[in-house]
Design a protein around this motif. Structure first.
Motif, PDB file in Angstrom:
ATOM      1  N   LYS A  13       0.934  -1.075   0.125  1.00  0.00           N
ATOM      2  CA  LYS A  13       0.122  -0.084  -0.121  1.00  0.00           C
ATOM      3  C   LYS A  13       0.786   1.279  -0.105  1.00  0.00           C
ATOM      4  N   ASN A  14       2.106   1.350   0.525  1.00  0.00           N
ATOM      5  CA  ASN A  14       2.926   2.320   0.739  1.00  0.00           C
ATOM      6  C   ASN A  14       3.858   2.524  -0.703  1.00  0.00           C
ATOM      7  N   GLU A  15       3.915   1.560  -1.787  1.00  0.00           N
ATOM      8  CA  GLU A  15       4.230   1.590  -2.731  1.00  0.00           C
ATOM      9  C   GLU A  15       3.742   2.182  -3.843  1.00  0.00           C
ATOM     10  N   LEU A  16       4.283   2.263  -5.096  1.00  0.00           N
ATOM     11  CA  LEU A  16       3.736   2.922  -6.095  1.00  0.00           C
ATOM     12  C   LEU A  16       2.451   2.121  -6.773  1.00  0.00           C
ATOM     13  N   PHE A  17       1.514   2.879  -7.280  1.00  0.00           N
ATOM     14  CA  PHE A  17       0.472   2.387  -7.734  1.00  0.00           C
ATOM     15  C   PHE A  17       0.233   2.908  -9.364  1.00  0.00           C
ATOM     16  N   ARG A  18       0.463   2.297 -10.079  1.00  0.00           N
ATOM     17  CA  ARG A  18       0.544   2.766 -11.709  1.00  0.00           C
ATOM     18  C   ARG A  18      -0.554   2.143 -12.481  1.00  0.00           C
ATOM     19  N   ILE A  19      -1.404   2.862 -13.208  1.00  0.00           N
ATOM     20  CA  ILE A  19      -2.006   2.297 -14.324  1.00  0.00           C
ATOM     21  C   ILE A  19      -1.600   2.646 -15.599  1.00  0.00           C
ATOM     22  N   VAL A  20      -1.441   1.589 -16.458  1.00  0.00           N
ATOM     23  CA  VAL A  20      -1.011   1.686 -17.989  1.00  0.00           C
ATOM     24  C   VAL A  20      -2.037   1.474 -18.740  1.00  0.00           C
ATOM     25  N   LEU A  41       0.660   1.011 -24.595  1.00  0.00           N
ATOM     26  CA  LEU A  41       1.665   0.134 -24.172  1.00  0.00           C
ATOM     27  C   LEU A  41       2.872  -0.178 -25.104  1.00  0.00           C
ATOM     28  N   THR A  42       4.054   0.100 -24.556  1.00  0.00           N
ATOM     29  CA  THR A  42       5.218  -0.543 -25.494  1.00  0.00           C
ATOM     30  C   THR A  42       6.033  -1.371 -24.601  1.00  0.00           C
ATOM     31  N   GLU A  43       7.007  -2.154 -25.107  1.00  0.00           N
ATOM     32  CA  GLU A  43       7.762  -3.139 -24.355  1.00  0.00           C
ATOM     33  C   GLU A  43       8.746  -2.352 -23.345  1.00  0.00           C
ATOM     34  N   GLY A  81       5.750  -2.131  -6.435  1.00  0.00           N
ATOM     35  CA  GLY A  81       4.373  -1.544  -6.138  1.00  0.00           C
ATOM     36  C   GLY A  81       3.568  -2.420  -6.978  1.00  0.00           C
ATOM     37  N   THR A  82       2.123  -1.958  -7.645  1.00  0.00           N
ATOM     38  CA  THR A  82       1.438  -2.816  -8.291  1.00  0.00           C
ATOM     39  C   THR A  82       1.258  -1.787  -9.369  1.00  0.00           C
ATOM     40  N   LEU A  83       1.097  -2.816 -10.564  1.00  0.00           N
ATOM     41  CA  LEU A  83       1.101  -2.440 -11.918  1.00  0.00           C
ATOM     42  C   LEU A  83      -0.349  -2.703 -12.456  1.00  0.00           C
ATOM     43  N   ILE A  84      -1.217  -1.786 -13.028  1.00  0.00           N
ATOM     44  CA  ILE A  84      -2.381  -2.100 -13.400  1.00  0.00           C
ATOM     45  C   ILE A  84      -2.262  -2.164 -15.127  1.00  0.00           C
ATOM     46  N   LEU A  85      -2.559  -3.258 -15.621  1.00  0.00           N
ATOM     47  CA  LEU A  85      -2.571  -3.111 -17.222  1.00  0.00           C
ATOM     48  C   LEU A  85      -4.129  -3.049 -17.789  1.00  0.00           C
ATOM     49  N   ASP A  86      -4.369  -1.800 -17.811  1.00  0.00           N
ATOM     50  CA  ASP A  86      -5.949  -1.548 -18.138  1.00  0.00           C
ATOM     51  C   ASP A  86      -6.184  -1.915 -19.330  1.00  0.00           C
ATOM     52  N   ARG A  94       3.696  -5.813  -8.947  1.00  0.00           N
ATOM     53  CA  ARG A  94       2.376  -6.952  -8.811  1.00  0.00           C
ATOM     54  C   ARG A  94       1.612  -6.664 -10.195  1.00  0.00           C
ATOM     55  N   ILE A  95       1.375  -7.499 -10.772  1.00  0.00           N
ATOM     56  CA  ILE A  95       0.453  -7.483 -11.971  1.00  0.00           C
ATOM     57  C   ILE A  95      -1.011  -7.555 -11.632  1.00  0.00           C
ATOM     58  N   ILE A  96      -1.913  -6.661 -12.029  1.00  0.00           N
ATOM     59  CA  ILE A  96      -3.280  -6.836 -11.881  1.00  0.00           C
ATOM     60  C   ILE A  96      -3.966  -6.023 -13.425  1.00  0.00           C
ATOM     61  N   ALA A  97      -4.299  -7.157 -14.120  1.00  0.00           N
ATOM     62  CA  ALA A  97      -4.993  -6.743 -15.447  1.00  0.00           C
ATOM     63  C   ALA A  97      -6.418  -6.570 -15.445  1.00  0.00           C
ATOM     64  N   THR A  98      -7.025  -5.869 -16.262  1.00  0.00           N
ATOM     65  CA  THR A  98      -8.394  -5.433 -16.368  1.00  0.00           C
ATOM     66  C   THR A  98      -8.762  -5.543 -17.804  1.00  0.00           C
ATOM     67  N   THR A  99     -10.013  -6.186 -17.993  1.00  0.00           N
ATOM     68  CA  THR A  99     -10.571  -6.217 -19.418  1.00  0.00           C
ATOM     69  C   THR A  99     -12.267  -6.421 -19.311  1.00  0.00           C
ATOM     70  N   LYS A 100     -12.783  -5.666 -20.497  1.00  0.00           N
ATOM     71  CA  LYS A 100     -14.093  -5.868 -20.359  1.00  0.00           C
ATOM     72  C   LYS A 100     -14.475  -7.018 -21.631  1.00  0.00           C
ATOM     73  N   ARG A 101     -13.444  -7.469 -22.144  1.00  0.00           N
ATOM     74  CA  ARG A 101     -13.547  -8.551 -23.473  1.00  0.00           C
ATOM     75  C   ARG A 101     -13.528  -9.881 -22.735  1.00  0.00           C
ATOM     76  N   ASP A 102     -14.089 -10.964 -23.620  1.00  0.00           N
ATOM     77  CA  ASP A 102     -13.885 -12.466 -23.328  1.00  0.00           C
ATOM     78  C   ASP A 102     -12.558 -12.797 -23.913  1.00  0.00           C
ATOM     79  N   LEU A 103     -11.557 -12.821 -22.890  1.00  0.00           N
ATOM     80  CA  LEU A 103     -10.158 -13.339 -23.381  1.00  0.00           C
ATOM     81  C   LEU A 103     -10.045 -14.770 -23.908  1.00  0.00           C
ATOM     82  N   THR A 104     -10.914 -15.771 -23.319  1.00  0.00           N
ATOM     83  CA  THR A 104     -10.883 -17.163 -23.890  1.00  0.00           C
ATOM     84  C   THR A 104     -11.612 -17.266 -25.000  1.00  0.00           C
ATOM     85  N   ALA A 105     -12.676 -16.518 -25.398  1.00  0.00           N
ATOM     86  CA  ALA A 105     -13.023 -16.596 -26.979  1.00  0.00           C
ATOM     87  C   ALA A 105     -12.087 -15.684 -27.628  1.00  0.00           C
TER      88      ALA A 105
END
Length: 487
Positions: free
Chosen positions: A319-326, A331-333, A344-349, A375-386
């Motif tokens: 909680k005291n580390e960086l929180f970044r939303i990308v 996004l580039t490599e 911290g925590t990296l959000i792959l939006d 730490r990686i937290i990814a978000t998506t509104k799409r059906d990735l398995t499809a």
């Protein structure tokens, strides 16, 4: 390089004693102003016993005597160092060069220094005093580069002043400074005042400091405050002023970021709602926050995926580390690699929007970053398995980002939570000074409960903002929501 034979020769190349030299062997010898030194210097900026020196296989080893100022070797200030043949040593206003000595020279008498061919970056930079000043400026820049508060900056400045300027202290507290005369030029930027105890106080302008000035104290006499020291103090004021400006910009950016986050995501410290879906998300947050697994958050746009990601971050050990939303659309490599190593925590939006070619680069960055600091937290509104079945999303990348999945239910599936969420949003907007209304009528709540909310919580926030603009009463009424229609 092989053995040096009889040792090395320490030659004064620049300074008041240019041309003098000392044959250095395996016996420890002293350099300084004292008459009992093996190499006696007349440079007043040198201590009586300034440093010890003895020969090594590749040159000489030097070590500052107790209480003496550091030496400058390889353009850095040090208390001890191995110095190779051809390199220089700066002490006070004197530059010395280490040259080779052959066996037949070991017993030779004094020889006038006529110059030699060698690589001397310090000499090419100008006088020894300027070389020391440059090293001091670099040292100050390093000392204040990462400070985050006024107290940290003052502590770094004081430590630097004691080490590099032989000052007894440095502070922003200059309440006893007389008012400076008007029309000051650059040459008048340093104001010197003598205290009753004989100590000098040197004041330097520093825009952004609490008092607008830096104050350095020294036991030196007024005639010992040279122009080189004045210039160095002015540079210190400018560097500190620049850091103050950077700190102010960072604070403004952080406040703006927090304000924006509150407007978009809300400020609740839990996922609001009494519906089964809301309770399930709240339980998942408590479990996910104590782990470091990669999390994939699923849900429609505006359902609160980034809000849940922040709750996971703020409820855990990071909680005291960086929180970044990308934003995955940009996004580039290189961005991914830097973010993964930053902690911290990296959000792959909205990772489902990432093009296939960029997915390969992200997968490569994730592979290279194992073990990851972020730490990686990814978000998506799409059906990735499809998308995997359709060949538009990489299966190996999916495994990297989905150790655990959590679905955020849309607002229409939890109508019993709408009133609670709406009141929370209204409280946040009211606290920010938006509108006069501080409550919602039962008619307004009934209208909000009956709406489908295709934009979810994000749309609810925008609708309440608009209603606050239209309303002139103490409560929001149904008439204040003209764009909201029941199913």
């Amino acid at each position: 390089m092989g053995a040096i034979g009889a040792g090395a020769r320490l030659v004064v190349a620049r300074g008041p004693d240019a041309g003098t030299q000392l044959i250095v062997n395996d016996q420890v010898k002293i350099v300084g102003r004292s008459r009992d030194a093996h190499l006696v210097l007349t440079d007043e900026t040198v201590s009586r016993h300034h440093f010890h020196v003895h020969a090594t296989e590749h040159g000489v080893y030097v070590r500052a005597c107790e209480g003496a100022a550091p030496l400058t070797v390889h353009e850095r200030e040090v208390l001890e160092a191995d110095v190779s043949i051809g390199d220089s040593i700066v002490v006070g206003d004197t530059v010395m060069v280490v040259v080779r000595v052959l066996d037949e020279d070991a017993g030779a008498g004094p020889v006038s220094y006529r110059g030699t061919t060698m690589n001397l970056p310090a000499l090419l930079s100008g006088e020894a005093a300027e070389v020391r000043a440059l090293a001091a400026v670099f040292a100050l820049n390093r000392a204040i580069a990462n400070v985050e508060s006024i107290s940290q900056l003052e502590a770094a400045l004081e430590g630097w002043a004691r080490t590099h300027l032989a000052c007894t202290g440095a502070t922003f507290d200059v309440a006893d400074r007389p008012a400076p005369p008007s029309g000051l030029g650059a040459e008048d930027a340093v104001h010197i005042f003598e205290r009753r105890d004989g100590e000098l106080v040197l004041h330097v302008p520093c825009p952004g400091a609490p008092t607008g000035w830096l104050a350095f104290t020294t036991n030196e006499s007024v005639d010992r405050v040279r122009d080189s020291l004045r210039r160095l103090l002015v540079l210190a004021g400018a560097l500190c002023a620049s850091r103050f400006a950077q700190m102010a910009s960072l604070r403004e950016a952080e406040e703006e970021r927090d304000t924006y986050r509150k407007r978009i995501e809300g400020t609740a410290h839990t996922f609001l709602g009494l519906s089964p879906g809301a309770r399930e998300v709240a339980r998942a947050i408590s479990k996910l926050s104590v782990s470091d697994y990669a999390v994939l958050l699923l849900g429609e746009g505006g359902a609160g995926k980034n809000f849940v990601a922040r709750l996971i971050h703020e409820s855990g050990p990071r909680k005291n580390e960086l929180f970044r939303i990308v934003n995955c659309a940009t996004l580039t490599e290189g961005i991914a690699e830097n973010a993964l190593q930053g902690g911290g925590t990296l959000i792959l939006d909205e990772i489902g929007d990432l093009p296939l070619a960029s997915q390969a680069k992200l997968h490569h960055a994730l592979e290279r970053a194992i073990p990851m600091q972020a730490r990686i937290i990814a978000t998506t509104k799409r059906d990735l398995t499809a998308m995997i079945d359709a060949g538009t999303f990489r299966r190996d990348l999916y495994f990297h980002i989905s150790s655990v999945t959590c679905k955020i239910p849309p607002l229409r599936e939890r109508p019993q939570d709408i009133a609670m969420v709406a009141r929370q949003v209204l409280d946040e907007l009211a606290a920010a000074g938006a509108g006069r209304a501080r409550g919602l009528s039962e008619g307004a709540l009934e209208l909000l409960r009956g709406y489908a909310w295709p934009g979810n919580v994000r749309e609810l926030r925008v609708v309440i903002e608009h209603a606050l603009i239209l309303s002139d009463g103490p409560r929001l009424e149904a008439k204040d929501f003209p764009a909201v229609t029941t199913r």
